[in-house]
Design an enzyme around this catalytic site. Sequence first.
Site, mmCIF file in Angstrom:
data_model
loop_
_atom_site.group_PDB
_atom_site.id
_atom_site.type_symbol
_atom_site.label_atom_id
_atom_site.label_comp_id
_atom_site.label_asym_id
_atom_site.label_seq_id
_atom_site.Cartn_x
_atom_site.Cartn_y
_atom_site.Cartn_z
ATOM 1 N N SER A 141 6.205 -5.246 -5.671
ATOM 2 C CA SER A 141 5.781 -6.546 -6.193
ATOM 3 C C SER A 141 5.619 -6.432 -7.700
ATOM 4 O O SER A 141 5.441 -5.322 -8.234
ATOM 5 C CB SER A 141 4.433 -6.940 -5.573
ATOM 6 O OG SER A 141 3.859 -8.061 -6.212
ATOM 7 N N TYR A 154 -4.593 -5.861 -3.309
ATOM 8 C CA TYR A 154 -3.147 -5.999 -3.111
ATOM 9 C C TYR A 154 -2.391 -5.227 -4.186
ATOM 10 O O TYR A 154 -1.478 -4.448 -3.891
ATOM 11 C CB TYR A 154 -2.759 -7.477 -3.143
ATOM 12 C CG TYR A 154 -1.263 -7.724 -3.050
ATOM 13 C CD1 TYR A 154 -0.592 -7.513 -1.858
ATOM 14 C CD2 TYR A 154 -0.537 -8.166 -4.150
ATOM 15 C CE1 TYR A 154 0.777 -7.733 -1.757
ATOM 16 C CE2 TYR A 154 0.822 -8.389 -4.063
ATOM 17 C CZ TYR A 154 1.479 -8.174 -2.867
ATOM 18 O OH TYR A 154 2.827 -8.389 -2.787
#
Length: 239
Positions: A141, A154
């Site tokens: 990501s 995250y």
Amino acid sequence: MTAPRRPLALITGASRGIGAATARLLAPRYDLVLGGRDEKRLETLAGELTEAGPVAVRTVAVELTDDDALAAALDGIDRLDALVHSAGVGELGTVAETTAQTWRHQFDVNVVAVAETTRLLLPALRAAGADTGADVVLVTSGSGLTARAGWGSYAASKFALRAFGDALRAEESGHGIRVTSVHPGRVDTAMQERVVAHEGGEYDGSRFLRPESVGAAILAALTATRDAHLTEIVVRPQG
């Protein structure tokens, strides 16, 4: 004459989003093992792919954090040309409000399950690597490069996933295995809808990357000539 052997790719998180888009892009070149939790979606995608062309597709419905079930599901794969880790979770929240349970779950899915799946499949990847070469692709990501407020657990899991990829790349290059970390920006997926809802915004998928665009980056890494190694790819929405 016998037809040349088609390479085999295993994709986790293949039931939807980036994983499903990647499967559609790889099907003309690879036979596929589609992994995910939603057996019905996997079977639907497998049927779509086999109807579209001469591809062999196997589905594996498994919970990646169940070590025994995962080992049983992957047993018998003795040669693997590409492993694409697309499965993942994204749970947001500030450090003050994120519980230990959330931290553990996020790391279990985004890091530990990836490491264990890779470990179990390394003999199969090395078998292909010693012959024609093999690839591991980690869908990380943009949060694996920069951490923002409210994205702590995250982002930490994605930073850890990138570190895993760096270590794996250094360890396995001698076995003919390339390792690519793909860092997408925001992608038009069900997960993104949940993120926008968490942020209190109104969802507009046209603002984000299409899953197919990330799949195209994955395909580029897999099909690069063997003298080239795309170690990291960053893909961001235009505009």
